[in-house]
Motif scaffolding. Structure first.
Motif, PDB file in Angstrom:
ATOM      1  N   ALA A   1     103.537  -5.869  58.944  1.00  0.00           N
ATOM      2  CA  ALA A   1     102.199  -5.483  58.497  1.00  0.00           C
ATOM      3  C   ALA A   1     102.205  -4.070  57.930  1.00  0.00           C
ATOM      4  N   MET A   2     102.954  -3.158  58.567  1.00  0.00           N
ATOM      5  CA  MET A   2     103.019  -1.794  58.065  1.00  0.00           C
ATOM      6  C   MET A   2     103.726  -1.742  56.719  1.00  0.00           C
ATOM      7  N   LEU A   3     104.831  -2.474  56.605  1.00  0.00           N
ATOM      8  CA  LEU A   3     105.565  -2.476  55.339  1.00  0.00           C
ATOM      9  C   LEU A   3     104.688  -2.986  54.202  1.00  0.00           C
ATOM     10  N   ALA A   4     103.993  -4.109  54.461  1.00  0.00           N
ATOM     11  CA  ALA A   4     103.105  -4.654  53.439  1.00  0.00           C
ATOM     12  C   ALA A   4     101.962  -3.692  53.133  1.00  0.00           C
ATOM     13  N   GLY A   5     101.412  -3.092  54.179  1.00  0.00           N
ATOM     14  CA  GLY A   5     100.269  -2.195  53.991  1.00  0.00           C
ATOM     15  C   GLY A   5     100.617  -0.912  53.268  1.00  0.00           C
ATOM     16  N   MET A   6     101.864  -0.452  53.412  1.00  0.00           N
ATOM     17  CA  MET A   6     102.269   0.804  52.787  1.00  0.00           C
ATOM     18  C   MET A   6     102.864   0.605  51.400  1.00  0.00           C
ATOM     19  N   THR A   7     102.954  -0.632  50.950  1.00  0.00           N
ATOM     20  CA  THR A   7     103.466  -0.925  49.616  1.00  0.00           C
ATOM     21  C   THR A   7     102.268  -1.107  48.699  1.00  0.00           C
ATOM     22  N   VAL A   8     101.812  -0.021  48.106  1.00  0.00           N
ATOM     23  CA  VAL A   8     100.520  -0.012  47.423  1.00  0.00           C
ATOM     24  C   VAL A   8     100.640   0.529  46.003  1.00  0.00           C
ATOM     25  N   PHE A   9      99.651   0.182  45.199  1.00  0.00           N
ATOM     26  CA  PHE A   9      99.567   0.712  43.843  1.00  0.00           C
ATOM     27  C   PHE A   9      99.163   2.182  43.881  1.00  0.00           C
ATOM     28  N   TYR A  10      99.707   2.914  42.947  1.00  0.00           N
ATOM     29  CA  TYR A  10      99.312   4.313  42.796  1.00  0.00           C
ATOM     30  C   TYR A  10      98.249   4.404  41.707  1.00  0.00           C
TER      31      TYR A  10
END
Length: 214
Positions: A79-88
């Motif tokens: 969940a953290m990995l997915a949540g921290m992989t974000v658009f800038y």
């Protein structure tokens, strides 16, 4: 919080079986998986069901007895990995503001992972501190009593910080997070705006370090 009151007659039957008034949304329900982990909405982040994550974040070489906590931590880290992989970037914001937004979007799932790990340890009973009264100098202190204030501090402090950060994103009029998909990650280039904020290994180390240091 909402509820209906059902009146029951002297015969034990409900006065009205009709569900009124209508509640215009569904209740959130905690799955049996999340209940066992002390978390919420993590079942969908089990690595075997999530293409964003490796098969497992936890290595096991056969030493000791494998605990159910492993599956919980795997989902937390996924969940953290997915949540921290974000658009800038957000339209209408300058680079300095977008840097702040990226920080907030990345830090919220980072904090949530620490909270989830702390809650999982808390419900295990491994941090139940049975010391009564003040501890005298030279007395031995159990591991549970040493860990209890750390675990409680993580849950209380970082949940409060999560609420503050979500409030800032709301004030900036941006969504909490916009996760990149696998195609976004595969097409990364220097010119792309999709930024993977942490590697899988880096995310795991940071999450574990957060629990150990805060």
């Amino acid at each position: 919080m909402t509820a209906r009151i059902k009146l029951i007659g002297s015969d034990g039957a409900m006065k009205s079986v009709e569900n009124t008034p209508e509640i215009p949304y569904s209740y959130s329900r905690v799955s049996s998986f999340d209940r066992s982990c002390g978390t919420y909405d993590l079942e969908k982040f089990q690595p075997k069901d999530n293409p964003m994550c490796p098969e497992s974040f936890v290595c096991y070489d056969g030493a000791g007895t494998l605990a159910d906590t492993v599956e919980c931590v795997n989902s937390m880290d996924c969940a953290m990995l997915a949540g921290m992989t974000v658009f800038y970037g957000d339209d209408g914001k300058d680079s300095r503001m977008n840097d702040v937004i990226l920080f907030l979007r990345s830090m919220i799932p980072h904090h949530q992972n620490a909270v989830n790990m702390a809650k999982n340890l808390y419900i295990s009973g491994d941090v139940d501190c049975s010391n009564e009264g003040p501890t005298e100098e030279g007395d031995s202190v159990t591991t549970a009593c040493l860990l209890a204030p750390i675990v409680q501090g993580i849950i209380n402090t970082q949940n409060s910080q999560i609420q503050t950060m979500r409030g800032l994103l709301e004030a900036f009029d941006v969504t909490e997070k916009k996760e990149c998909g696998l195609k976004d990650m595969e097409s990364l280039s220097d010119a792309d705006t999709c930024t993977t904020t942490m590697s899988m290994f880096g995310a795991l180390v940071a999450g574990l370090g957060l629990v150990g240091l805060n």
